[in-house]
Write an enzyme that holds these catalytic residues in place. Structure first.
Site, PDB file in Angstrom:
ATOM      1  NE  ARG A 183       6.953  -2.326   6.505  1.00 32.36           N
ATOM      2  CZ  ARG A 183       5.567  -2.556   6.176  1.00 32.36           C
ATOM      3  NH1 ARG A 183       5.053  -1.570   5.449  1.00 32.36           N
ATOM      4  NH2 ARG A 183       6.066  -2.899   7.413  1.00 32.36           N
ATOM      5  CE  LYS A 185      -2.033  -1.360   3.755  1.00 35.17           C
ATOM      6  NZ  LYS A 185      -0.830  -2.197   3.994  1.00 35.17           N
ATOM      7  NE  ARG A 207       2.089  -5.514  11.653  1.00 41.40           N
ATOM      8  CZ  ARG A 207       3.113  -4.707  10.557  1.00 41.40           C
ATOM      9  NH1 ARG A 207       3.579  -5.540  11.477  1.00 41.40           N
ATOM     10  NH2 ARG A 207       3.128  -3.902   9.330  1.00 41.40           N
ATOM     11  NE  ARG A 219       6.349  -0.199  10.450  1.00 42.94           N
ATOM     12  CZ  ARG A 219       4.756  -0.384   9.913  1.00 42.94           C
ATOM     13  NH1 ARG A 219       5.305   0.398   8.619  1.00 42.94           N
ATOM     14  NH2 ARG A 219       3.923  -0.727  10.420  1.00 42.94           N
TER      15      ARG A 219
END
Ligand code: ADP
Ligand code: ADP
Ligand code: ZN
Length: 227
Positions: A135, A21, A179, A168
């Protein structure tokens, strides 16, 4: 499509954590000259500024849970009413459950605004986990990279602004699992919600970044041709 609507280019990106996204929203924002609004980024900005909102949000984010609706809705709506979002925005990470979507819809109706489309990026569950754990994020400009699938030119350094990339906290494997569960339980029902409203655009997000961008633009600009 025949229904009267305002000219604003308001897009929502829908998809699981790791679907791409943020990556696609950045590109769409450049293309349309409108802001990329990520509620996750807004929470992280509050956290780094040490605000009360940031501290509240962090308690939920670190557990992979959703931040309470009222907090999130107020923050999102305020941001969407800033001057730079007047002609549109690419909304990423909001709404994230049906209650948020209903609240958002009522705000839009009152403001005589409407969404142009909701882009649902679909990615195989096994791929999501690999994407999230690999990521790396730029703390400066918020760009998102992947150590294997989408690496920066110089390892660990943001191509766009030169800052050192970070991982993160919530991209650790335990939090990632939570999540993805929260997504299935709370966010996935929005696919039907927006499909029923005729707003859903489905895009296969398993392809490389450029192919996904092309697919989104083909759908959006193809759809626009029917107005
Ligand atoms: P991702 O890019 O992996 O989908 P985000 O940056 O969008 O993650 O969100 C990170 C975290 O911020 C979420 O796990 C959640 O705790 C919180 N968050 C972001 N958007 C919302 C929202 N709309 N409602 C509740 N919590 C949210
Ligand atoms: P989201 O905002 O949906 O959580 P991101 O845009 O941050 O997802 O992407 C998650 C991770 O997957 C990042 O490391 C990103 O570089 C990588 N990624 C995004 N799109 C693709 C793609 N089409 N193919 C491979 N990796 C991708
Ligand atoms: Zn950067």
């Amino acid at each position: 499509m025949g229904t009267p609507r305002d000219a604003g280019m308001r897009l929502v990106m829908l998809g699981a954590p790791g679907a791409g996204k943020g990556t696609q929203a950045d590109r769409l924002a450049v293309r349309y000259g409108i802001p990329h609004v990520s509620t996750g980024d807004l929470f992280r900005a509050n956290l780094s500024q040490g605000t009360a909102l940031g501290q509240t949000a962090q308690r939920f984010m670190s557990q992979g849970q959703l931040v309470p609706d009222e907090v999130t809705e107020a923050m999102a709506w305020e941001r969407l009413n800033a001057g730079d979002a007047e002609t549109g925005y690419i909304l990423d990470g909001f709404p994230r459950n049906v209650a948020q979507a209903q609240h958002f819809e009522s705000k839009l109706v009152l403001a005589q605004q409407s969404l142009r489309a909701v882009v649902h990026i679909y990615v195989e569950p096994v791929v999501l986990e690999r994407r999230l754990t690999g990521r790396r994020t730029c703390p400066g400009c918020k760009a998102s990279y992947h150590v294997v699938f989408n690496p920066p030119a110089l390892a660990g350094i943001c191509d766009a602004c030169g800052a050192e990339l970070v991982q993160r906290d919530d991209d650790r494997p335990e939090t990632v699992k939570k999540r993805l569960e929260v997504y299935m339980d709370e966010t996935a029902p929005l696919v039907n919600y927006y499909s029923e409203r005729g707003l859903l655009v489905m895009v296969d997000g398993n392809w490389p970044v450029d192919n996904v961008t092309d697919a989104i633009l083909a759908r959006l600009e193809g759809d626009r041709g029917h107005d």
